[in-house]
Design a protein around this motif. Structure first.
Motif, PDB file in Angstrom:
ATOM      1  N   LEU A 121      37.970  28.880  32.291  1.00  0.00           N
ATOM      2  CA  LEU A 121      37.833  30.002  33.219  1.00  0.00           C
ATOM      3  C   LEU A 121      38.861  30.567  33.492  1.00  0.00           C
ATOM      4  O   LEU A 121      39.152  31.821  33.563  1.00  0.00           O
ATOM      5  CB  LEU A 121      37.170  29.253  34.293  1.00  0.00           C
ATOM      6  N   GLU A 122      40.207  29.881  33.502  1.00  0.00           N
ATOM      7  CA  GLU A 122      41.559  30.393  33.843  1.00  0.00           C
ATOM      8  C   GLU A 122      42.215  31.024  32.829  1.00  0.00           C
ATOM      9  O   GLU A 122      42.686  32.290  33.043  1.00  0.00           O
ATOM     10  CB  GLU A 122      42.562  29.232  34.279  1.00  0.00           C
ATOM     11  N   THR A 123      41.831  30.793  31.614  1.00  0.00           N
ATOM     12  CA  THR A 123      42.607  31.448  30.620  1.00  0.00           C
ATOM     13  C   THR A 123      41.779  32.416  29.798  1.00  0.00           C
ATOM     14  O   THR A 123      42.605  33.251  29.022  1.00  0.00           O
ATOM     15  CB  THR A 123      43.369  30.448  29.688  1.00  0.00           C
ATOM     16  N   ARG A 124      40.594  32.437  29.504  1.00  0.00           N
ATOM     17  CA  ARG A 124      39.867  33.256  28.604  1.00  0.00           C
ATOM     18  C   ARG A 124      38.895  34.009  29.508  1.00  0.00           C
ATOM     19  O   ARG A 124      38.840  35.284  29.327  1.00  0.00           O
ATOM     20  CB  ARG A 124      39.290  32.375  27.725  1.00  0.00           C
ATOM     21  N   ILE A 125      37.994  33.208  30.312  1.00  0.00           N
ATOM     22  CA  ILE A 125      36.786  34.092  31.011  1.00  0.00           C
ATOM     23  C   ILE A 125      37.277  35.137  31.977  1.00  0.00           C
ATOM     24  O   ILE A 125      37.028  36.132  31.876  1.00  0.00           O
ATOM     25  CB  ILE A 125      35.877  33.462  31.431  1.00  0.00           C
ATOM     26  N   GLU A 130      38.680  40.583  34.540  1.00  0.00           N
ATOM     27  CA  GLU A 130      39.494  41.367  35.183  1.00  0.00           C
ATOM     28  C   GLU A 130      39.752  42.788  34.333  1.00  0.00           C
ATOM     29  O   GLU A 130      39.924  43.897  35.065  1.00  0.00           O
ATOM     30  CB  GLU A 130      41.047  40.340  35.304  1.00  0.00           C
ATOM     31  N   GLU A 131      39.851  42.403  32.967  1.00  0.00           N
ATOM     32  CA  GLU A 131      40.305  43.593  32.151  1.00  0.00           C
ATOM     33  C   GLU A 131      38.892  44.394  32.213  1.00  0.00           C
ATOM     34  O   GLU A 131      39.060  45.703  32.281  1.00  0.00           O
ATOM     35  CB  GLU A 131      40.334  43.317  30.695  1.00  0.00           C
ATOM     36  N   ILE A 132      37.667  44.102  32.124  1.00  0.00           N
ATOM     37  CA  ILE A 132      36.489  44.891  32.365  1.00  0.00           C
ATOM     38  C   ILE A 132      36.658  45.777  33.762  1.00  0.00           C
ATOM     39  O   ILE A 132      36.318  47.017  33.635  1.00  0.00           O
ATOM     40  CB  ILE A 132      35.346  44.087  32.169  1.00  0.00           C
ATOM     41  N   ILE A 197      30.704  38.758  39.764  1.00  0.00           N
ATOM     42  CA  ILE A 197      30.733  37.668  39.159  1.00  0.00           C
ATOM     43  C   ILE A 197      32.160  37.035  38.784  1.00  0.00           C
ATOM     44  O   ILE A 197      32.168  35.911  38.857  1.00  0.00           O
ATOM     45  CB  ILE A 197      30.541  38.143  37.367  1.00  0.00           C
ATOM     46  N   ILE A 198      33.099  37.865  38.831  1.00  0.00           N
ATOM     47  CA  ILE A 198      34.588  37.599  39.368  1.00  0.00           C
ATOM     48  C   ILE A 198      34.503  36.590  40.463  1.00  0.00           C
ATOM     49  O   ILE A 198      35.432  35.579  40.403  1.00  0.00           O
ATOM     50  CB  ILE A 198      35.442  38.813  39.198  1.00  0.00           C
ATOM     51  N   SER A 199      34.031  37.026  41.460  1.00  0.00           N
ATOM     52  CA  SER A 199      34.006  36.177  42.696  1.00  0.00           C
ATOM     53  C   SER A 199      33.386  34.915  42.216  1.00  0.00           C
ATOM     54  O   SER A 199      33.940  33.668  42.855  1.00  0.00           O
ATOM     55  CB  SER A 199      33.270  37.017  43.865  1.00  0.00           C
ATOM     56  N   GLU A 200      32.384  34.776  41.741  1.00  0.00           N
ATOM     57  CA  GLU A 200      31.588  33.563  41.457  1.00  0.00           C
ATOM     58  C   GLU A 200      32.613  32.751  40.288  1.00  0.00           C
ATOM     59  O   GLU A 200      32.873  31.487  40.590  1.00  0.00           O
ATOM     60  CB  GLU A 200      30.446  33.910  40.661  1.00  0.00           C
ATOM     61  N   VAL A 201      33.337  33.371  39.366  1.00  0.00           N
ATOM     62  CA  VAL A 201      34.349  32.655  38.585  1.00  0.00           C
ATOM     63  C   VAL A 201      35.644  32.269  39.278  1.00  0.00           C
ATOM     64  O   VAL A 201      35.976  30.889  39.215  1.00  0.00           O
ATOM     65  CB  VAL A 201      34.787  33.589  37.366  1.00  0.00           C
ATOM     66  N   LYS A 202      36.014  32.827  40.024  1.00  0.00           N
ATOM     67  CA  LYS A 202      37.077  32.500  41.123  1.00  0.00           C
ATOM     68  C   LYS A 202      36.512  31.250  41.964  1.00  0.00           C
ATOM     69  O   LYS A 202      37.296  30.108  42.192  1.00  0.00           O
ATOM     70  CB  LYS A 202      37.652  33.580  41.898  1.00  0.00           C
ATOM     71  N   GLN A 203      35.224  31.267  42.409  1.00  0.00           N
ATOM     72  CA  GLN A 203      34.980  30.416  43.355  1.00  0.00           C
ATOM     73  C   GLN A 203      34.820  28.968  42.415  1.00  0.00           C
ATOM     74  O   GLN A 203      34.938  27.974  43.000  1.00  0.00           O
ATOM     75  CB  GLN A 203      33.443  30.537  44.015  1.00  0.00           C
ATOM     76  N   SER A 204      34.219  29.167  41.096  1.00  0.00           N
ATOM     77  CA  SER A 204      34.023  27.996  40.324  1.00  0.00           C
ATOM     78  C   SER A 204      35.454  27.227  40.052  1.00  0.00           C
ATOM     79  O   SER A 204      35.663  26.153  39.909  1.00  0.00           O
ATOM     80  CB  SER A 204      33.457  28.436  38.988  1.00  0.00           C
ATOM     81  N   ILE A 205      36.337  28.206  39.857  1.00  0.00           N
ATOM     82  CA  ILE A 205      37.863  27.589  39.560  1.00  0.00           C
ATOM     83  C   ILE A 205      38.321  26.962  40.846  1.00  0.00           C
ATOM     84  O   ILE A 205      38.792  25.776  40.678  1.00  0.00           O
ATOM     85  CB  ILE A 205      38.804  28.829  39.463  1.00  0.00           C
ATOM     86  N   SER A 272      31.729  45.359  24.579  1.00  0.00           N
ATOM     87  CA  SER A 272      32.450  45.328  23.471  1.00  0.00           C
ATOM     88  C   SER A 272      33.568  44.245  23.390  1.00  0.00           C
ATOM     89  O   SER A 272      34.088  43.693  22.396  1.00  0.00           O
ATOM     90  CB  SER A 272      33.643  46.579  23.402  1.00  0.00           C
ATOM     91  N   TYR A 273      33.809  43.513  24.489  1.00  0.00           N
ATOM     92  CA  TYR A 273      34.659  42.105  24.690  1.00  0.00           C
ATOM     93  C   TYR A 273      33.536  40.790  24.214  1.00  0.00           C
ATOM     94  O   TYR A 273      32.464  41.135  24.278  1.00  0.00           O
ATOM     95  CB  TYR A 273      35.007  41.763  26.025  1.00  0.00           C
ATOM     96  N   THR A 274      34.202  40.115  23.493  1.00  0.00           N
ATOM     97  CA  THR A 274      33.519  38.872  23.167  1.00  0.00           C
ATOM     98  C   THR A 274      34.528  37.602  23.278  1.00  0.00           C
ATOM     99  O   THR A 274      35.665  37.824  23.250  1.00  0.00           O
ATOM    100  CB  THR A 274      33.321  38.745  21.472  1.00  0.00           C
ATOM    101  N   ILE A 275      33.877  36.469  23.714  1.00  0.00           N
ATOM    102  CA  ILE A 275      34.565  35.435  24.037  1.00  0.00           C
ATOM    103  C   ILE A 275      34.415  34.526  22.754  1.00  0.00           C
ATOM    104  O   ILE A 275      33.200  34.026  22.666  1.00  0.00           O
ATOM    105  CB  ILE A 275      34.365  34.999  25.376  1.00  0.00           C
ATOM    106  N   LYS A 276      35.233  34.125  22.068  1.00  0.00           N
ATOM    107  CA  LYS A 276      35.305  33.325  20.979  1.00  0.00           C
ATOM    108  C   LYS A 276      36.126  31.905  21.161  1.00  0.00           C
ATOM    109  O   LYS A 276      37.289  32.049  21.283  1.00  0.00           O
ATOM    110  CB  LYS A 276      35.970  33.979  19.732  1.00  0.00           C
TER     111      LYS A 276
END
Length: 543
Positions: A121-125, A130-132, A197-205, A272-276
């Motif tokens: 979550l912190e380093t990839r997602i 944020e870039e999107i 979604i960013i808010s949800e990601v931050k909350q998950s962190i 266009s972004y992918t998470i590998k």
């Protein structure tokens, strides 16, 4: 004094092994003396939480109380029901025939997965979201310019046609405003979804950190993993912007001849972004023998062809089956210092002794594009914009810098930080690569120095603390589609992988690498590593 007369054991610092420990880093699980705390905190490759040793948290967990039989503790976990159970629970028919496991072992396993999820979550997602979001903001900024140009074009056409067509002009201006409003509303909605979604990601962190720091077994048991949802990135908006097509004035057919606006179309397409994710164990796919004795560089022409260079004047092109397809001799007969491939597919090489940077065209014609005075070009890379980034050292070897060229024109010089101090040490080992986020990454002696597109220092990476590996000795550097930075570590026969902010992610050290020097990544994120003495190029899958 011990009342039982037992010998007292002096606990020592895990780093220096000489001074008595005073503190403890809860994230690194390492004991420290007062002198070693500052050095430990200076390692920015991971998080730290240093507390007094006596205030450290216990690394053990207590068995949870049974919610149904409060006098009992749950020592087991029912695999079918996925809940902790006590001995009384087991004696009931409810769990008859179910598989049981140790609850603390299960909690420990889950915590490891939670820590892995937090790191992703912190380093990839989170950085990708944020870039999107930043990209949407850029589209909004460009939107105003585009629609303003449309309005200006129609206004000019209307002025040429005089007052009898004002009604048509006003009507089409209104259409532009409507399309602009619809376009902007769509971008606002898209931005709103991404920020949600960013808010949800931050909350998950936050939630994960809270659980991991609390050692609360109940919270840990109740936690539900969410990264699978976050990996499904939102779609990109594909917008066909309207345009204005003016016609010649015809007073008899004003309405038809004035011109028309193309329609605004808004569709969605795959992001266009992918998470590998990184593989747990990188795989050696192919070994290519080049015949070189001292192989120093490799660069991808395509996913099927690689250029190589050694300490001689010949540069060779190979396919992945090891067949030599082409060889190029330097124009001067000197040894090329570095090679790269431009965005258009041309080979570029630096000639340190001749002070030139040269491009080899498809017809093997060699074109000198840069000639220096007082400086020698060493390493080079192509950029996403088509520019060249060149590292160079002054004739007296006291100064180093990075220069950006558009063709033969110098566009930017990167040499000093905000305080006027040199960014790079003296010396000629300065391999370079541009990251996807447009950062400029340079190997500088025993460090990786990363600046942003404007040349402002972002971070320096000097290796990851390890008890099994020696001093960090980087050589070549490359980046991949995830904006991860990869650099060879010659003395330790491995590759370091960092995220775009310089956080250490992992080593690649399992593919029998021997003195890895050059490296590059193809469009599918396969890694090619050139071994110095063996003359082999190894293709490695790591994502």
């Amino acid at each position: 004094m011990d009342p039982l007369g037992r010998a007292q054991v002096l606990l020592l610092c895990d780093l220096c092994q000489t001074a008595a420990l005073q503190s403890h880093c809860e994230h690194c699980q390492i004991n420290l003396c007062t002198a070693c705390v500052e050095g430990h905190l200076s390692d920015s490759s991971k998080r730290h939480n240093v507390v007094l040793y006596k205030h450290r948290k216990s690394a053990t967990y207590n068995y949870p109380k049974c919610p149904n039989h409060t006098q009992n503790h749950c020592e087991l976990s029912c695999e079918q029901c996925d809940i902790p159970v006590c001995s009384t629970c087991i004696s009931t028919c409810k769990h008859e025939g179910h598989n049981l496991s140790d609850v603390l072992q299960k909690i420990s396993t889950k915590i490891k997965h939670m820590e892995k999820e937090l790191k992703e979550l912190e380093t990839r997602i989170y950085p990708i979201y944020e870039e999107i979001a930043s990209g949407i903001n850029t589209k909004k900024e460009n939107l105003e310019t585009h629609y303003s140009k449309l309005t200006t074009a129609i206004t000019k056409q209307g002025e040429d046609w005089h007052r009898e067509i004002n009604i048509i002009v006003n009507k089409q201006k209104s259409e532009i405003d409507e399309m602009k409003t619809k376009h902007l509303a769509t971008l606002h909605e898209h931005e709103k979804e991404v920020k949600k979604i960013i808010s949800e990601v931050k909350q998950s962190i936050v939630d994960l950190k809270k659980i991991l720091d609390s050692n609360d077994v109940s919270l840990t048991s109740a936690y539900k993993f969410r990264n699978a949802d976050f990996r499904c990135l939102p779609p990109d908006l594909k917008v066909t912007l309207p345009s204005f097509s003016p016609h010649q004035i015809n007073t008899e057919q004003l309405k038809q001849m004035f011109g028309s606006l193309s329609a605004l179309t808004i569709t969605t397409e795959e992001c266009s972004y992918t998470i590998k994710p990184l593989l747990n164990e990188p795989e050696l796919i192919t070994i290519i023998s080049t015949g070189y004795v001292l192989l120093t560089s490799v660069t991808c022409l395509s996913d099927e062809e690689i250029w190589t260079r050694s300490k001689n004047k010949i540069m060779k092109l190979y396919n992945l089956k090891g067949k030599q397809l082409k060889s190029i001799k330097t124009k001067s007969g000197n040894i090329p210092r570095d090679i790269a491939v431009t965005r258009s597919g041309d080979l570029v090489y630096t000639d340190c002794d001749a002070r030139t940077v040269n491009i080899v065209k498809i017809n093997k014609q060699i074109q000198e594009v840069i000639r220096l005075q007082g400086w020698k070009p060493y390493f080079v890379c192509g950029t996403s914009s088509g520019d060249l980034l060149v590292t160079m050292v002054s004739d007296n070897k006291k100064q180093s810098k990075v220069v950006r060229y558009s063709g033969s024109t110098e566009k930017q010089t990167i040499q000093y930080d905000s305080e006027g101090k040199p960014l790079y040490l003296s010396g000629d080992l300065k391999y370079i690569s541009e990251n996807r986020n447009l950062d400029i990454c340079v190997v500088d002696a025993s460090a990786v120095v990363v600046v942003n597109q404007a040349g402002k220092l972002r971070f320096q990476y000097t290796g990851y603390p390890s008890t099994t590996k020696g001093l960090f000795n980087p050589f070549d550097i490359t980046t991949d589609s995830q904006s991860q930075i990869l650099t060879t570590d010659c003395d330790n026969n491995c590759i370091h992988i960092l995220d775009q902010d310089g956080q250490f992610l992992r080593y690649i050290d399992n593919c029998d690498l021997q003195l890895p020097h050059g490296l590059c990544v193809d469009t599918r994120d396969n890694l090619f590593v050139a071994e110095y003495f063996s003359g082999k190029v190894k293709k490695i899958k790591y994502m």
